[in-house]
Design a protein around this motif. Structure first.
Motif: not given
Length: 881
Positions: A129-130, A136-139, A171-172, A201-205
């Motif tokens: 994770v970033y 994301a870490y917790d998920l 991303c992750s 997995l890119v969290f495009m924000q």
């Protein structure tokens, strides 16, 4: 699990979860000026991420064909680099975000094959994770991945962008531990061969700008909605599930490699273990062959043709690297006819069109191989000459400039130059070559940087579209509309009004003007009002749904909110319709005469003129060209009906409608038919109602535009009449001048040319006899300078030829001959003179203060000053020698 099945399961998994399955975009990135090729699964969705277009679905999934060439020199050396690859992706446009993406990825990866998943062992999956992405870490923790297998990484690894201004985000990444046989323990930060990344997995924000590098950029803000863009490398997942060492050994690639090994007698993998990132040169070359042959198949399948620029140059380089690798492996016959069919059989289960289109693909590929083999033959001849001159001059190495010219101008590989030079006992100035290559790359990089301006700011256009809805586009229904001015832009900046002399861009609520697309030029016409006269000079679609008109205001003024009369020039539209329908007729005529593989690969038409590029090897004979022209005009004379239908894309394809390679189409397409199934193509252009309205059609030229690609040009309607009238007048004038009937002109001209050649031969023979007489006379009157014969003369003819003949007439006497012809001087030395130590090169350098050059036997330079004085100085130098 076969690669095609991995692809099917991916799409089925996300379709079951409500995602729309979107077909792969063609490999050429036709909608993005920053890219030659689609390089990531999300490229076709960029306008949705940026908010330039409204997506027709909230979630989507695709398996996108991709090309990446920056690491082309690494292909074959590691398990991670491939030129062509496929990216499985799932996308959310403001729907689910991190939690949904992580859940869907984990389920597909770890669910058993019997239940539709891939069955990966959860205990061998690592997640990154970033740095500051605690969510994301917790998920991942909640999903069941333990703390020791979740790694935080920085921008270079876990912040994703395309490398240009545009959408981006943290991303992750998911990695699979392939076991101790592949490297050291400790996770992906320790060894990315053992821990193979398979999903990002890119969290495009975010939207980024001022991109200097992968880590150096500026985040300028949040995207309009939080989006998801994921990419699973299909080849990487295949290598994991098929239990093979790398992507070159999966079912879609290994058979090509095996056939190359069989042809060359090499044994793949005999010298290196599975964990080696570097392998024997033969293994690397076999991998290069397998990768590049498959890549060439996919590129040509999507309409790319070999050429010397852009996408075509990339394809040409890939094909030639494959052929060169086969040569280095010991195979000197044509390679692609042995390898390309194997690649087709590997890829057709996923892309059936490769089998149905194979004749066209093979024609282009085989033509490029023949061209390259000719290049190798020509380059070898040039190199042999350079080697001989280098040895004659007493040098031990070819210059970097010579090697670079062979590489850059003739396409001759540097490694082949090194190999042949070494065989001849010569070195190559590799440092000089590398310096010139570095300069070329720097120029190319500067050019690319100048073009890499990111996605244009279309927000102003988008605001008009959002505020007023799409333009009511009536180009197929009428030539005139009463229209309201919605917006005006001057130099790309919104403006409320414009006056006489201004050139501005105008958006109307409705328009009859055809916007440039599908190879058809835009309409011309006028916007008029109570005091307005404005010429429409261009029409484009800056964003989907909005038509923008570039106008030159001749009189009066224009303001937002004005009502104007928009009128297409009827003569322009008539000519445009004739030319576009003529393009379809020529395409059908080519296929009728040459066969179904003569498929269009590009076109352009404007009123009265058309050009069409098509797949074909070799030029058309005069008879074939006439046959095509006649087939087209017979179709015009038959007055075939021209019809338009709107059909689902798949139905149109089933019915045989032809599509232009590299174009993308909506699910519902416009099909234009001329004479039913005689010509049936996907097309959005304007057309005549019946073929006879084209008038007449005349082919004006046929030429090559690259290996396996030809171009025909033609004129239609009144332009065809004018062309034929000019031809008739020309024939009439020639007939009058030659006092012959038009039908007799070919024989008369042939006879005249034969007579001219005879006269030229007689004149050449006469000049030869005169030179021989002069040479004999000059040699007879040579001046003796202490045992050295000297001749110095001027001539209006060929100075070098005369000098050599005089030298030959001196026989076995030591001698020097100087001849001045025009602005040049030639100095030759007889063989006996060379034995005495005389050198033409030394003499001319002393004579011209170092400005001339050549060999000891013959040298030349620019004759400056008085010729008599120059020859006197040469005599003195000879005497002093």
């Amino acid at each position: 699990m076969r690669t095609a099945e991995i692809k099917r399961r991916f799409l089925a998994h996300f379709e079951t979860h409500g995602h729309t399955v979107v077909p792969s975009a063609p490999l050429p990135a036709v909608d993005d000026p920053n890219l030659l090729f689609v390089a990531a699964g999300m490229v076709q969705f960029v306008p949705y991420f940026l908010g330039h277009r409204t997506p027709p679905y909230r979630t989507a999934t695709s398996v996108q064909k991709c090309i990446r060439t920056p690491d082309i020199d690494e292909v074959g050396k590691t398990s991670r680099h491939g030129t062509f690859f496929q990216m499985n992706g799932n996308f959310s446009f403001g729907d689910y975000f991190k939690e949904g993406a992580i859940k869907l990825a984990w389920e597909l990866s770890t669910t058993s094959p019997a239940e539709g998943g891939y069955g990966l062992d959860p205990e061998r999956i690592w997640a990154t994770v970033y740095l500051d992405d605690d969510e994301a870490y917790d998920l991942w923790l909640r999903t069941g991945v333990p703390v020791e297998r979740i790694v935080r990484r920085g921008r270079s690894d876990n912040f994703w962008s395309m490398g240009i201004p545009g959408p981006a985000g943290p991303c992750s990444e998911l990695y699979y531990d392939r076991g101790p046989g592949y490297g050291a323990p400790g996770g992906p930060e320790v060894d990315e061969d053992r821990y193979l990344e398979f999903w990002n997995l890119v969290f495009m924000q975010n939207e980024i700008a001022d991109v200097a590098s992968k880590e150096d950029f500026r985040i300028v803000g949040e995207l309009p909605a939080k989006n998801i863009d994921t990419g699973m490398g299909l080849e990487r997942m295949a290598s994991i599930l098929q239990g093979v060492d790398n992507l070159y050994e999966i079912d879609e690639v290994r058979p090509i490699l095996a056939r190359a090994a069989e042809l060359t007698g090499k044994q793949y993998g005999a010298r290196s273990g599975p964990a080696a990132s570097q392998s024997h040169p033969d293994d690397v070359r076999l991998r290069v062959v397998a990768d590049h042959v498959r890549t060439a198949l996919m590129l040509i399948g999507d309409g790319v043709t070999p050429s010397n620029e852009g996408r075509g140059y990339v394809l040409r380089r890939i094909v030639r690297r494959a052929i060169r690798s086969m040569r280095l492996l010991g195979w000197h016959d044509t390679a692609l006819p042995e390898l390309l069919p194997v690649a087709r059989d590997c890829m057709a289960p996923s892309y059936p069109e490769l089998a149905t289109d194979f004749d066209r693909i093979a024609s282009s590929a085989y033509g490029e191989e023949e061209t390259f083999l000719g290049t190798l033959r020509a380059g070898t001849t040039i190199l042999d000459t350079a080697i001989a001159e280098t040895k004659q001059a007493g040098r031990s190495a070819l210059s970097g400039a010579q090697a670079f010219q062979l590489h850059d101008t003739y396409g001759f590989p540097i490694d082949l130059t090194l190999e042949i030079a070494d065989e001849q006992g010569l070195d190559v100035d590799a440092d000089g070559f590398r310096a010139l290559m570095a300069e070329q790359r720097a120029r190319a990089k500067a050019d690319a940087k100048a073009r890499k301006t990111g996605h244009a700011d279309l927000s102003a256009y988008r605001a008009v579209l959002d505020g007023h809805g799409p333009t009511d586009w009536l180009a197929h229904e009428t030539l005139e509309t009463a229209s309201k001015v919605l917006a005006i832009w001057a130099g790309g900046v919104p403006a409320g009004h414009a006056g006489a002399g201004d050139i501005v861009t105008v958006a109307l609520d409705r328009t009859p003007f055809y916007a440039e697309s599908g190879g058809q030029d835009s309409d011309a016409g006028m916007l008029t009002g109570s005091s307005l006269h404005a010429e429409v000079v261009d029409v484009q679609r800056p964003v989907e749904g909005l038509v923008a008109h570039t106008v030159r205001i001749l009189d009066g003024g224009l303001a937002v909110g004005d009502t104007v009369h928009a009128a297409v020039d009827p003569d322009w539209r008539t000519g445009a319709r004739q030319a576009h329908s003529g393009t379809h007729v020529v395409h059908a005529a080519l296929r009728q005469v040459l066969g179904p593989t003569a498929l269009q690969s590009g076109s352009y038409n404007r009123p009265g003129y058309l050009r069409l590029d098509f797949a074909w090897r070799g030029g058309l004979s005069d008879a074939t060209r006439s046959e095509v022209e006649e087939a087209a005009n017979l179709a015009i004379r038959r007055d075939l009906p021209v019809g338009v239908r709107h059909l689902p894309l798949e139905q149109a394809r089933v019915e045989g409608a032809l599509a232009l390679f590299g174009e993308t189409y909506d699910e519902t397409v416009r099909v234009v038919e001329i004479g039913g199934d005689w010509s049936r193509e996907l097309c959005g252009g304007t057309h005549v109602d019946r073929s006879a309205q084209i008038g007449s059609l005349a082919l004006t030229s046929e030429s090559s535009v690259g290996a396996g690609q030809r171009r025909v040009e033609a004129v239609t309607g009144i332009e065809a009449f004018r062309y034929l009238a000019r031809e008739r007048d020309l024939v009439g004038r020639l007939a009058a001048q030659l006092k012959a009937r038009p039908a007799d002109l070919p024989d008369r001209v042939t006879a005249m040319m034969a007579r001219m050649k005879q006269v030229e031969r007689e004149a050449h023979d006469l000049r030869d006899r005169i030179v021989d007489l002069d040479a004999t006379d000059f040699a007879t009157h040579a001046v003796d300078l202490g045992g050295t014969a000297y001749v110095g003369v001027t001539t209006t003819g060929d100075g070098r030829r005369l000098a050599e003949k005089v030298r030959d007439r001196l026989g076995n006497r030591p001698g020097v001959v100087g001849v001045i012809a025009g602005a040049g001087i030639v100095v030759t030395v007889t063989p006996a003179g060379l034995e005495r130590g005389l050198s033409a090169a030394d003499l001319i350098k002393h004579l011209l203060a170092g400005r001339g050059g050549g060999s000891a036997a013959l040298a030349q330079g620019k004759a400056t000053g008085d010729p008599a004085e120059l020859l006197t100085r040469l005599r003195d130098l000879t005497s002093g020698s």
